[in-house]
Structure formats: C-alpha cells, structure tokens
Design a protein around this motif. Structure first.
Motif, PDB file in Angstrom:
ATOM      1  N   MET A 199     -72.641   5.876 -36.740  1.00 23.90           N
ATOM      2  CA  MET A 199     -73.965   6.459 -36.963  1.00 23.90           C
ATOM      3  C   MET A 199     -73.813   7.612 -37.941  1.00 23.90           C
ATOM      4  N   ALA A 200     -74.132   7.376 -39.201  1.00 22.08           N
ATOM      5  CA  ALA A 200     -74.045   8.401 -40.234  1.00 22.08           C
ATOM      6  C   ALA A 200     -75.389   9.133 -40.286  1.00 22.08           C
ATOM      7  N   VAL A 201     -75.442  10.309 -39.681  1.00 27.02           N
ATOM      8  CA  VAL A 201     -76.713  11.022 -39.576  1.00 27.02           C
ATOM      9  C   VAL A 201     -77.155  11.599 -40.911  1.00 27.02           C
ATOM     10  N   SER A 202     -76.261  11.627 -41.894  1.00 27.91           N
ATOM     11  CA  SER A 202     -76.636  12.081 -43.229  1.00 27.91           C
ATOM     12  C   SER A 202     -75.647  11.520 -44.237  1.00 27.91           C
ATOM     13  N   GLN A 203     -76.036  11.559 -45.518  1.00 25.80           N
ATOM     14  CA  GLN A 203     -75.165  11.186 -46.631  1.00 25.80           C
ATOM     15  C   GLN A 203     -74.796   9.701 -46.567  1.00 25.80           C
ATOM     16  N   GLY A 204     -73.883   9.279 -47.417  1.00 27.44           N
ATOM     17  CA  GLY A 204     -73.449   7.884 -47.431  1.00 27.44           C
ATOM     18  C   GLY A 204     -73.814   7.182 -48.724  1.00 27.44           C
ATOM     19  N   ASN A 205     -73.094   6.079 -49.019  1.00 23.77           N
ATOM     20  CA  ASN A 205     -73.362   5.322 -50.249  1.00 23.77           C
ATOM     21  C   ASN A 205     -72.825   3.909 -50.131  1.00 23.77           C
ATOM     22  N   LEU A 206     -73.228   3.069 -51.067  1.00 22.16           N
ATOM     23  CA  LEU A 206     -72.747   1.691 -51.175  1.00 22.16           C
ATOM     24  C   LEU A 206     -72.469   1.411 -52.643  1.00 22.16           C
ATOM     25  N   GLN A 207     -71.254   0.970 -52.942  1.00 21.33           N
ATOM     26  CA  GLN A 207     -70.849   0.656 -54.312  1.00 21.33           C
ATOM     27  C   GLN A 207     -70.408  -0.800 -54.389  1.00 21.33           C
ATOM     28  N   VAL A 208     -71.000  -1.560 -55.296  1.00 24.02           N
ATOM     29  CA  VAL A 208     -70.577  -2.935 -55.543  1.00 24.02           C
ATOM     30  C   VAL A 208     -69.484  -2.893 -56.603  1.00 24.02           C
ATOM     31  N   LEU A 209     -68.270  -3.314 -56.224  1.00 26.27           N
ATOM     32  CA  LEU A 209     -67.142  -3.302 -57.146  1.00 26.27           C
ATOM     33  C   LEU A 209     -67.194  -4.505 -58.074  1.00 26.27           C
ATOM     34  N   ASP A 210     -66.500  -4.410 -59.214  1.00 26.03           N
ATOM     35  CA  ASP A 210     -66.531  -5.525 -60.166  1.00 26.03           C
ATOM     36  C   ASP A 210     -65.774  -6.745 -59.655  1.00 26.03           C
ATOM     37  N   THR A 211     -65.050  -6.597 -58.541  1.00 18.78           N
ATOM     38  CA  THR A 211     -64.379  -7.738 -57.917  1.00 18.78           C
ATOM     39  C   THR A 211     -65.342  -8.549 -57.049  1.00 18.78           C
ATOM     40  N   GLY A 212     -66.539  -8.018 -56.821  1.00 15.94           N
ATOM     41  CA  GLY A 212     -67.481  -8.641 -55.910  1.00 15.94           C
ATOM     42  C   GLY A 212     -67.447  -8.022 -54.526  1.00 15.94           C
ATOM     43  N   ASN A 213     -66.371  -7.281 -54.208  1.00 15.95           N
ATOM     44  CA  ASN A 213     -66.309  -6.579 -52.933  1.00 15.95           C
ATOM     45  C   ASN A 213     -67.263  -5.396 -52.923  1.00 15.95           C
ATOM     46  N   VAL A 214     -67.491  -4.873 -51.741  1.00 15.71           N
ATOM     47  CA  VAL A 214     -68.449  -3.776 -51.565  1.00 15.71           C
ATOM     48  C   VAL A 214     -67.760  -2.641 -50.830  1.00 15.71           C
ATOM     49  N   LEU A 215     -67.882  -1.440 -51.360  1.00 17.17           N
ATOM     50  CA  LEU A 215     -67.328  -0.247 -50.733  1.00 17.17           C
ATOM     51  C   LEU A 215     -68.471   0.562 -50.127  1.00 17.17           C
ATOM     52  N   VAL A 216     -68.343   0.893 -48.847  1.00 19.21           N
ATOM     53  CA  VAL A 216     -69.344   1.704 -48.149  1.00 19.21           C
ATOM     54  C   VAL A 216     -68.708   3.019 -47.736  1.00 19.21           C
ATOM     55  N   GLY A 217     -69.285   4.112 -48.185  1.00 21.78           N
ATOM     56  CA  GLY A 217     -68.882   5.437 -47.738  1.00 21.78           C
ATOM     57  C   GLY A 217     -69.825   5.886 -46.639  1.00 21.78           C
ATOM     58  N   TRP A 218     -69.273   6.344 -45.514  1.00 19.77           N
ATOM     59  CA  TRP A 218     -70.082   6.623 -44.330  1.00 19.77           C
ATOM     60  C   TRP A 218     -70.549   8.072 -44.242  1.00 19.77           C
TER      61      TRP A 218
END
Length: 592
Positions: free
Chosen positions: A373-392
C-alpha cells in the motif's frame, strides 16, 4: 515487645485507604488505554508482518540498512533482491532516497546488484531523478529545493556526464518550480509542474468565501532562453468541489491553501497532446496545444465508459500518467492516501482507450505479491525490453515485471515490515543507461594492510592498479605497477605490499581497453591517517535499544520499590497492652 499485624478494628480503614489509592490508578489506566487506542493502535495496523520475512525485512539491520565506506564519506542503501537468481534488467537504477532513516539523502545511481555507482548528498529535498535526452546528449535531471505543504519551491538541475550542472531550469514569470515533474520533449523543450496559491471561494466544500487554493500549472519553456511556449491552469477546468481531498482546516491562509487538485505528473506525446495527473481529483486530463481540454478520465468529470468493471476509471490518488502511443497510457494507482489505510493494494495499470467512442479498459495490471500500500508517490516505467518497472514510492521497493504482469525481480532498499512508516522512500525509481566520467580524482584510504579505493560516478572502471615510486627521482617521480585488482563494487580493496622501502604510492583506474582513466593523488603509507572501521549498528536502532533498556530498568526498579512499600503497608509495629504497662512501670521507676 511483640510484632502484631494490623487486623481487627483497623482492617476497615485500611480498605478505604486502598480504594482511594486504586481510584487514581483506575483513571490513569483509562487514560493510558485512550492514548493507546488513538496513537499506538493505528501504528500497529501499519506493520506488515507475515510468514517468510527475512532478517533484513524484519528490520534487524535497521529500517534502512546502509553501507559505509572507507574511502567515501557518504552512505548508500544495502538492497535485498529476490527471488534468488532473479534476472533483473542489467542497466542502472536511478532513485533519490530520503526519509528519517536516511543519513545522506540525494540523487543516487546503483547497478543491477545494488552496488553504489554515484550519489550526491543534498541537504534539501531531491525528487524526480532520472536520465533524459537533450540535443543529442544524455543528462541527469532532478528537482532540488524546499518542500512546503505537499509541494515544492525550487529548481531543476541537468548534469552532464562529468556530473557538472549545465542547466538550472526555473519556470517563466514570478513562479517557483514544483518537485513533482519535469519532462524534456523530443523538441528539446521542458514541460514543468508548478504550484501557485490563488484566492478562491471555498464555500462549496465548507470553507471560507475568501479562501485560498493551490492551483496546478503546466508550463512548456525553451530550455536555452527560458521563453514560455505553453501554459495551462487547473482552475480553468477543475473546482474545489471536484476534489476528493478533505478540506481539513486548510484554505484560510495563502501559505496553507486547499490542495484540491495536486498535480503530480505532466507528459506530452508526438501529437502535441498534454497529459496531466490530478491526484486529489482522481483525474487524467488530456489537453491540446491551445489549452483546451479534450477529455477527462476518472474522477467526477469522467467522460469514459469503463469496460473493466470500474478498474479503468476508478483509480484513486494516482501518480505518473504517461503516453504510450496514440491510445495507450499507464498510471500508478495508489488506491490509498495518507488518511485512508485499507486492505486494497496499490498497483500499476496499463490502459487502452478508444477515444472517439470514449471507452476505456485495462490491458494489464501489475500487482506486488505482498500487496504493498503506497500511500504516496510511485511510478511505472515501460522499458524498451517490454518489461515494466514499478517504483512503490512511499514503500522502499521497486519491482520489475514481464509485459504480462509476472514478477521477474523485486528489490527492497528498506525493511518491508516497516514500509508503511515511510522511514526511507523514493518518489520515483527509474532504469536506464548512463556513462559517467567524473572530473574528480579517485578516492583512497589505507586501512591496516590494505588500500580501499573508489571513484564516485565512474562507470567505466574495470580494474585498479597499485603503483609505487621507484625511489629514483623525487622531483620527477616515476611509478611502477606492482599489483592489479579487478573492480569489486563501488569500493575495492587492494593488498598493500609488506615492503618498508615503499615511500609513496598511487592507484590508477583502468577501463576495458586497458587505458588509464584517472589516478589518485600520491600518498605515503606512513602518513596515512587511521581509519575507524567499527561501524556498529545504525544510530536509530541503537537509540531505540537504549530507550527500551532504560524503560525495562525503570520498570524493574518500580516493581521492587512498590513491592517493598506494599509489605510495609501490611505489616507495622504496634504496641500491646503489656508493652504499655511495661512502659508505665519504667516511667514510674524513673520518677522515684
């Protein structure tokens, strides 16, 4: 004289005294329960204990385990990567750790193993650290300034490969840059997020008629000249009654305005459409180049039919809305905010939009297996490999998923059982390529019979060579290589030869081609200062342990002294009649 216990006619008064003593204890107990319910219990619900937690995640090494170095004065996080043998993206990770458990906050680069590559200790707040492309060159960009009432007052910095600031970006006009976002476009312009307090009528939400709100402003400027190219203001489209944020006494003062919109990301696609995320209105807004709103997704002004049972338009308190083609966007759906802890977890979303038909559906969802449960902040980045990075965000972790939502690699840079306390956070976490060539010299420290060497920000070093003076000419010193050691992380240890004849030494950094990238200064082994290697546990953990020990000792002391006083209250020395008669006879004898 005899010992007589206090019973009989004295028993009833003692009971009344006992009841009078119990009354304040009872009142204190009720107060303690009230304090526990209101202040301690909510924090207990924030704990995230579950089976399978490692010593790291339980906090045995501190809320934010950190690595100290001999040749470098700052500290970096010690990360935990799972599962074993995880095939993480091998590029660098860009984050900006901060929080009460972070001794040296600021922008930071780590490699795929969690080893430090570069960091800069910033005393102010640093956010939105990432690599961006400008005029054919890669730059590190971040915001730095003062955080105030949920937004920022500062500037954006662009650093070149030597980590030298080449551009300092500020908004056009008499405005200050906000901490949430900067995006450099393919046209080499910068899109900025800005907050400005403006007067507003807040009677529709129970506030004053002459109140204040924080308006979200989007500016696009020319980086070289600072010329304003575009501007959009949230108050032209959204009003206080569109917000899901509680007023909570705000809005009466200019410096404590009602943050009704809370803009936290801006983006622009190759068609010139701007995408703006409003966290407190639960909206994603699409704006054309003239400033007109084309559509709104989510919130009270939603224009889309949800084909995914409410998931595509029902996001809440979201961050990081980004374009991915004409009809695809991604967002980080926080679901919760500071005042709304519940059982629903934060997650990443990829949304497919049919814009002419005004229909939206979820094409993929990215959930953490622990249900963060990320009560604030966070991001989602689509990498050029097709994978997805989520920062919590508020939870100190970032996770790499396959395109289909399968978790590939999970990295923690703080103890997960304490994630909800926000002891260490990073607004965003990004992946990317970077080549760093610092214009500083490598650092070195001699400890015992070894030399520790590091070079903050140097990405091309593969080995280190120890060079010693040949002892021939002190004015034109010539050095001879005596040992070569492969780079073993941010800091590498080189054994020092047991040769008393060595007067001076230096260390050279070598790249993959065998060329020298740089050298340390010249040092004398006899003049090397002693190094303190007794790192010990984190200061915060030590303080907590000392506090608990003091509380335990005080409790034991109180228990012992209380027991003694209790015994003294039950058993007292009293005189018997025989004692009284003996005393009278003694007094008579003395009077004769």
């Amino acid at each position: 004289m005899r010992l007589n216990t206090l019973f009989g006619r004295n028993d009833q008064p003692r009971k009344r005294v006992g009841l009078r003593r119990l009354l304040p204890i009872f009142i204190l107990g009720i107060g303690a329960l009230a304090l526990f319910y209101n202040y301690a219990l909510p924090h207990l619900f924030r704990l995230r204990f579950h089976l399978g937690l490692s010593r790291y995640d339980l906090g045995f090494y501190g809320f934010a385990p950190s690595q100290r170095y001999h040749s470098f004065h700052e500290q970096s996080p010690i990360v935990q990567i799972s599962p074993a043998g995880a095939k993480c993206d091998q590029r660098y990770t860009f984050l900006a750790p901060r929080g009460d458990s972070v001794e040296h906050p600021g922008p930071m680069i780590i490699d795929a193993k969690g080893e430090l590559v570069w960091m800069k200790y910033n005393r102010g707040t640093t956010q939105d650290f990432k690599v961006q492309h400008y005029k054919g060159q890669d730059y590190l960009s971040y915001w730095q300034g003062d955080e105030e009432d949920g937004h920022g007052r500062g500037s954006w910095y662009m650093l070149d490969s030597t980590y030298t600031p080449q551009y300092i970006i500020t908004p056009a006009g008499e405005l200050e840059g906000d901490l949430h976002d900067i995006q450099i476009t393919v046209n080499d312009t910068a899109i900025l997020s800005i907050y400005e307090p403006i007067p507003a009528d807040l009677t529709s939400v129970g506030g004053p008629e002459q109140g204040w709100i924080y308006e979200g402003i989007v500016q696009e400027i020319d980086i070289e000249s600072g010329e304003l190219l575009f501007e959009w203001r949230s108050s032209h489209t959204y009003h206080p009654e569109d917000s899901y944020q509680e007023l909570a006494g705000k809005g009466h003062e200019r410096t404590l305005g009602f943050d009704y919109f809370h803009m936290n990301s801006v983006d622009k696609d190759d068609q010139g459409r701007y995408l703006v995320s409003g966290r407190h209105t639960h909206t994603i807004t699409c704006i054309d180049s003239s400033g007109d709103v084309l559509w709104t997704l989510g919130g009270k002004q939603n224009k889309f039919t949800d084909l995914s049972e409410g998931t595509a338009t029902g996001f809440k308190w979201q961050h990081d809305a980004r374009w991915h083609g004409e009809n695809q966007i991604t967002i980080f759906d926080n679901v919760v905010n500071d005042a709304a802890y519940n059982t629903e977890a934060s997650h990443g979303l990829s949304l497919e939009l049919d814009i002419p038909a005004r229909e939206a559906k979820v094409s993929q969802r990215y959930d953490h297996p622990l249900g963060i449960m990320a009560v604030s902040q966070g991001n989602l980045q689509v990498l050029d490999t097709g994978n997805v990075l989520v920062g919590w965000g508020h939870s100190s972790a970032f996770t790499e998923f396959s395109h289909d939502g399968e978790m590939i690699c999970d990295t923690h840079f703080g103890a997960s059982a304490w994630f909800n306390f926000g002891r260490i956070v990073s607004y965003r976490v990004m992946k990317g390529s970077w080549v760093g060539s610092p214009d500083t010299l490598p650092d070195v420290a001699m400890v015992g019979d070894g030399i520790f060497v590091s070079w903050n920000g140097a990405t091309e070093v593969v080995s280190w060579v120890l060079e010693v003076w040949d002892g021939d000419n002190l004015e034109k010193m010539t050095f001879v290589a005596v040992d070569k050691v492969e780079r073993s992380g941010f800091e590498t240890r080189i054994p020092f030869p047991a040769d008393d004849a060595i007067s001076y030494y230096r260390v050279a950094a070598i790249d993959a081609k065998g060329e020298v990238l740089g050298r340390t200064e010249v040092y004398s082994p006899r003049g090397a200062p002693p190094e303190d290697t007794s790192f010990g546990p984190p200061l915060g953990v030590t303080a907590i342990m000392i506090f608990l020990l003091v509380c335990l000792l005080c409790g034991l002391y109180y228990a012992v002294t209380r027991q003694r006083s209790h015994i003294g209250a039950l058993y007292q020395l009293v005189r018997s009649k025989e004692d009284d008669s003996d005393s009278d006879s003694e007094r008579g004898d003395s009077s004769v």
